[in-house]
Design a protein around this motif. Structure first.
Motif, PDB file in Angstrom:
ATOM      1  N   PHE A  99       0.943  -1.256  -0.095  1.00  0.00           N
ATOM      2  CA  PHE A  99       0.011  -0.035   0.004  1.00  0.00           C
ATOM      3  C   PHE A  99       0.978   1.295  -0.069  1.00  0.00           C
ATOM      4  CE2 PHE A  99      -2.160   3.264   2.490  1.00  0.00           C
ATOM      5  CZ  PHE A  99      -3.296   3.651   1.622  1.00  0.00           C
ATOM      6  N   LEU A 100       1.943   1.287   0.956  1.00  0.00           N
ATOM      7  CA  LEU A 100       2.743   2.469   1.006  1.00  0.00           C
ATOM      8  C   LEU A 100       3.392   2.534  -0.156  1.00  0.00           C
ATOM      9  CD1 LEU A 100       3.756   2.430   4.616  1.00  0.00           C
ATOM     10  CD2 LEU A 100       2.217   3.875   3.648  1.00  0.00           C
ATOM     11  N   GLY A 101       3.986   1.595  -0.751  1.00  0.00           N
ATOM     12  CA  GLY A 101       4.635   1.716  -2.167  1.00  0.00           C
ATOM     13  C   GLY A 101       3.869   2.095  -3.427  1.00  0.00           C
ATOM     14  N   SER A 102       2.580   1.808  -3.070  1.00  0.00           N
ATOM     15  CA  SER A 102       1.638   2.463  -4.233  1.00  0.00           C
ATOM     16  C   SER A 102       1.415   3.797  -4.273  1.00  0.00           C
ATOM     17  CB  SER A 102       0.127   1.599  -4.080  1.00  0.00           C
ATOM     18  OG  SER A 102      -0.380   1.920  -3.259  1.00  0.00           O
ATOM     19  N   ILE A 103       1.616   4.497  -3.237  1.00  0.00           N
ATOM     20  CA  ILE A 103       1.194   5.913  -3.051  1.00  0.00           C
ATOM     21  C   ILE A 103       2.379   6.698  -3.558  1.00  0.00           C
ATOM     22  CG2 ILE A 103      -0.664   5.733  -1.375  1.00  0.00           C
ATOM     23  CD1 ILE A 103       1.457   6.745   0.748  1.00  0.00           C
ATOM     24  N   ALA A 104       3.506   6.050  -3.749  1.00  0.00           N
ATOM     25  CA  ALA A 104       4.599   7.047  -4.426  1.00  0.00           C
ATOM     26  C   ALA A 104       4.265   7.132  -5.894  1.00  0.00           C
ATOM     27  CB  ALA A 104       5.949   6.074  -4.369  1.00  0.00           C
ATOM     28  N   SER A 105       3.386   6.448  -6.534  1.00  0.00           N
ATOM     29  CA  SER A 105       3.189   6.683  -8.104  1.00  0.00           C
ATOM     30  C   SER A 105       1.832   6.850  -8.390  1.00  0.00           C
ATOM     31  CB  SER A 105       3.738   5.548  -8.713  1.00  0.00           C
ATOM     32  OG  SER A 105       3.306   3.918  -8.395  1.00  0.00           O
ATOM     33  N   ILE A 106       0.767   6.633  -7.523  1.00  0.00           N
ATOM     34  CA  ILE A 106      -0.405   6.958  -7.945  1.00  0.00           C
ATOM     35  C   ILE A 106      -1.164   7.711  -6.742  1.00  0.00           C
ATOM     36  CG2 ILE A 106      -0.958   4.727  -9.219  1.00  0.00           C
ATOM     37  CD1 ILE A 106      -2.328   3.499  -6.994  1.00  0.00           C
ATOM     38  N   ASP A 107      -2.311   8.320  -7.050  1.00  0.00           N
ATOM     39  CA  ASP A 107      -3.011   9.085  -5.925  1.00  0.00           C
ATOM     40  C   ASP A 107      -3.217   8.298  -4.865  1.00  0.00           C
ATOM     41  OD1 ASP A 107      -4.248  12.079  -5.535  1.00  0.00           O
ATOM     42  OD2 ASP A 107      -5.713  10.554  -4.977  1.00  0.00           O
ATOM     43  N   ILE A 108      -3.177   8.924  -3.652  1.00  0.00           N
ATOM     44  CA  ILE A 108      -3.415   7.982  -2.299  1.00  0.00           C
ATOM     45  C   ILE A 108      -4.828   7.506  -2.216  1.00  0.00           C
ATOM     46  CG2 ILE A 108      -3.731   9.908  -1.021  1.00  0.00           C
ATOM     47  CD1 ILE A 108      -2.684   8.548   1.202  1.00  0.00           C
ATOM     48  N   SER A 109      -5.972   8.482  -2.943  1.00  0.00           N
ATOM     49  CA  SER A 109      -7.310   8.127  -3.012  1.00  0.00           C
ATOM     50  C   SER A 109      -7.366   6.861  -3.666  1.00  0.00           C
ATOM     51  CB  SER A 109      -8.173   9.368  -3.128  1.00  0.00           C
ATOM     52  OG  SER A 109      -7.715   9.582  -4.592  1.00  0.00           O
ATOM     53  N   ARG A 129      -9.028  10.641  -7.611  1.00  0.00           N
ATOM     54  CA  ARG A 129      -8.461  11.212  -8.927  1.00  0.00           C
ATOM     55  C   ARG A 129      -7.618  10.142  -9.390  1.00  0.00           C
ATOM     56  NH1 ARG A 129      -8.069  14.971  -4.807  1.00  0.00           N
ATOM     57  NH2 ARG A 129      -5.995  14.548  -4.329  1.00  0.00           N
ATOM     58  N   VAL A 130      -8.201   9.969 -10.775  1.00  0.00           N
ATOM     59  CA  VAL A 130      -7.308   8.838 -11.538  1.00  0.00           C
ATOM     60  C   VAL A 130      -5.748   9.437 -12.227  1.00  0.00           C
ATOM     61  CG1 VAL A 130      -7.211   7.321 -13.546  1.00  0.00           C
ATOM     62  CG2 VAL A 130      -9.346   7.928 -12.356  1.00  0.00           C
ATOM     63  N   GLY A 131      -5.844  10.305 -12.748  1.00  0.00           N
ATOM     64  CA  GLY A 131      -4.611  11.191 -13.053  1.00  0.00           C
ATOM     65  C   GLY A 131      -3.728  10.213 -14.068  1.00  0.00           C
ATOM     66  N   ASP A 132      -2.612  10.045 -14.000  1.00  0.00           N
ATOM     67  CA  ASP A 132      -1.440   9.457 -14.606  1.00  0.00           C
ATOM     68  C   ASP A 132      -1.521   7.913 -13.991  1.00  0.00           C
ATOM     69  OD1 ASP A 132      -0.785  11.060 -16.303  1.00  0.00           O
ATOM     70  OD2 ASP A 132       0.727  11.878 -15.229  1.00  0.00           O
ATOM     71  N   LEU A 133      -1.988   6.839 -14.558  1.00  0.00           N
ATOM     72  CA  LEU A 133      -2.208   5.562 -14.185  1.00  0.00           C
ATOM     73  C   LEU A 133      -0.982   4.727 -14.391  1.00  0.00           C
ATOM     74  CD1 LEU A 133      -5.852   4.209 -15.430  1.00  0.00           C
ATOM     75  CD2 LEU A 133      -5.260   4.919 -13.082  1.00  0.00           C
ATOM     76  N   ALA A 134      -0.151   4.730 -13.241  1.00  0.00           N
ATOM     77  CA  ALA A 134       1.157   4.134 -13.118  1.00  0.00           C
ATOM     78  C   ALA A 134       0.883   2.546 -12.837  1.00  0.00           C
ATOM     79  CB  ALA A 134       2.249   4.508 -12.240  1.00  0.00           C
ATOM     80  N   LEU A 135       1.428   1.844 -13.834  1.00  0.00           N
ATOM     81  CA  LEU A 135       0.970   0.284 -13.598  1.00  0.00           C
ATOM     82  C   LEU A 135       1.733  -0.433 -12.389  1.00  0.00           C
ATOM     83  CD1 LEU A 135       0.999  -1.233 -17.298  1.00  0.00           C
ATOM     84  CD2 LEU A 135      -0.740  -0.613 -15.771  1.00  0.00           C
ATOM     85  N   SER A 136       2.894   0.155 -12.158  1.00  0.00           N
ATOM     86  CA  SER A 136       3.581  -0.256 -10.734  1.00  0.00           C
ATOM     87  C   SER A 136       2.751   0.145  -9.993  1.00  0.00           C
ATOM     88  CB  SER A 136       4.878   0.406 -10.748  1.00  0.00           C
ATOM     89  OG  SER A 136       5.002   1.749 -10.824  1.00  0.00           O
ATOM     90  N   GLY A 137       2.081   1.285  -9.497  1.00  0.00           N
ATOM     91  CA  GLY A 137       1.535   1.934  -8.387  1.00  0.00           C
ATOM     92  C   GLY A 137       0.065   0.834  -8.234  1.00  0.00           C
ATOM     93  N   ILE A 138      -0.385   0.661  -9.407  1.00  0.00           N
ATOM     94  CA  ILE A 138      -1.762  -0.265  -9.180  1.00  0.00           C
ATOM     95  C   ILE A 138      -1.297  -1.627  -8.788  1.00  0.00           C
ATOM     96  CG2 ILE A 138      -3.570  -1.291 -10.635  1.00  0.00           C
ATOM     97  CD1 ILE A 138      -3.395   1.239 -12.421  1.00  0.00           C
ATOM     98  N   ALA A 139      -0.157  -2.116  -9.259  1.00  0.00           N
ATOM     99  CA  ALA A 139       0.006  -3.460  -9.230  1.00  0.00           C
ATOM    100  C   ALA A 139       0.575  -3.468  -7.341  1.00  0.00           C
ATOM    101  CB  ALA A 139       1.514  -3.955  -9.765  1.00  0.00           C
ATOM    102  N   LEU A 140       1.049  -2.464  -6.856  1.00  0.00           N
ATOM    103  CA  LEU A 140       1.529  -2.633  -5.654  1.00  0.00           C
ATOM    104  C   LEU A 140       0.095  -2.414  -4.640  1.00  0.00           C
ATOM    105  CD1 LEU A 140       4.670  -0.272  -5.357  1.00  0.00           C
ATOM    106  CD2 LEU A 140       4.551  -2.599  -4.737  1.00  0.00           C
ATOM    107  N   ALA A 141      -0.593  -1.720  -5.109  1.00  0.00           N
ATOM    108  CA  ALA A 141      -2.144  -1.583  -4.250  1.00  0.00           C
ATOM    109  C   ALA A 141      -2.635  -2.722  -4.204  1.00  0.00           C
ATOM    110  CB  ALA A 141      -2.935  -0.507  -4.894  1.00  0.00           C
TER     111      ALA A 141
END
Length: 312
Positions: free
Chosen positions: A98-108, A155-167
């Protein structure tokens, strides 16, 4: 003179169910305080790995103290220890995912993806035969997640696949942790299970943090207070949640606990002066509606329709 219903009667069963739901809601309120305490530590300069280590260490200390004060044995069966090892490893994975995901995608968005773990738990319950995940209940879960997206103002913004995978990895870790610990609680009790599970998570988090080399302490006593508060709230919240599991199935308990982000929002409003927009309040109402629908028996509408059919 009133009579107390004997154990096993519908009245006593209903009372236990209500009590268990109360424990889950209390757990949700307490765990919702964790990010607000952590915010105090972050604002004082503490790094995320240090906050995770401190939170787990405080939890282990409090749970161990509770076992000593209550004169409970630290002994556990091989099965319980094995489940706690799985639960602790999954908890560590949950935190870093979870914490790794918020580095590349929005926390919401990270929070929304993370709470897919309740659907995973319900699906596991369906496979194991402990929870009936009907198409209607899947639809209610979708309604809840849609409401949560509005409430969190995702907020979707730029969908970083790495952030989605970590979440998603964090969601998977949460599901495994809840199911593993839930299986162990019936035999060993909430306090002992959380003690060994958190101890395992602490060891893994310490190793990962040392490798990452990012253990930065807070610069003020307020930051240390935040770490202690986060650990205390995390410990108490998990203990309350798993104390309800012997009465309420883990899938149902997890679905009820999806109100945690709503409580976190309300606490942030009280502490930091945040305000919700109209769409967010609508999202809150949708989440509550979805939860009310999930609490209906799986065949409630079918039975109601059957009663309305004319008889020959």
């Amino acid at each position: 003179m009133s009579r107390i219903a004997p154990p096993g009667t519908p009245t006593s069963t209903r009372a236990r169910q209500v009590g268990a739901i109360g424990l889950i809601l209390s757990s949700s309120v307490v765990i919702a305080c964790v990010p607000n305490f952590a915010k105090l530590a972050y604002d004082s300069g503490a790094s995320i790995p240090l906050v995770l280590v401190g939170r787990a260490a405080v939890s282990v200390l409090l749970l161990g103290t509770a076992l000593l004060v209550l004169r409970r044995s630290f002994a556990a069966s091989a099965r319980v220890l094995r489940l706690c090892a799985f639960g602790g490893a999954a908890a560590a994975l949950m935190s870093f995912g979870f914490l790794g995901s918020i580095a590349s995608i929005d926390i919401s968005l990270a929070i929304l993806i993370f709470y897919l773990h309740v659907v995973l738990i319900a699906w596991i319950g369906q496979i194991r035969g402990t929870y009936k995940l009907t198409p209607a209940r899947l639809a209610y879960c979708a309604i809840i997640l849609a409401g949560l997206a509005l409430a969190l103002s995702v907020r979707v913004g730029d969908l970083a696949l790495s952030g989605i995978a970590l979440a998603l990895l964090g969601a998977l870790g949460a599901a495994v942790m809840v199911v593993a610990n839930g299986d162990a609680v019936g035999e060993a009790g909430s306090i002992l299970v959380n003690f060994y599970s958190t101890l395992m998570a602490l060891g893994l988090i310490c190793v990962a943090s040392v490798i990452a080399g990012d253990l930065v302490a807070p610069a003020s006593s307020v930051g240390w207070f935040g770490i202690v508060g986060a650990g205390t709230a995390f410990c108490l919240g998990l203990a309350l949640f798993f104390a309800a599991i012997p009465t309420i199935d883990v899938a149902r308990a997890s679905l009820i606990a999806i109100v945690e982000p709503l409580f976190a929002i309300l606490i942030s409003m009280a502490l930091f002066g945040e305000r919700l927009e109209l769409l967010q309040w609508i999202g809150v109402a949708i989440v509550l509606l979805g939860l009310a629908l999930l609490e209906l028996p799986p065949d409630a509408f079918a039975r109601k329709s059957a009663r309305k059919l004319p008889t020959a």
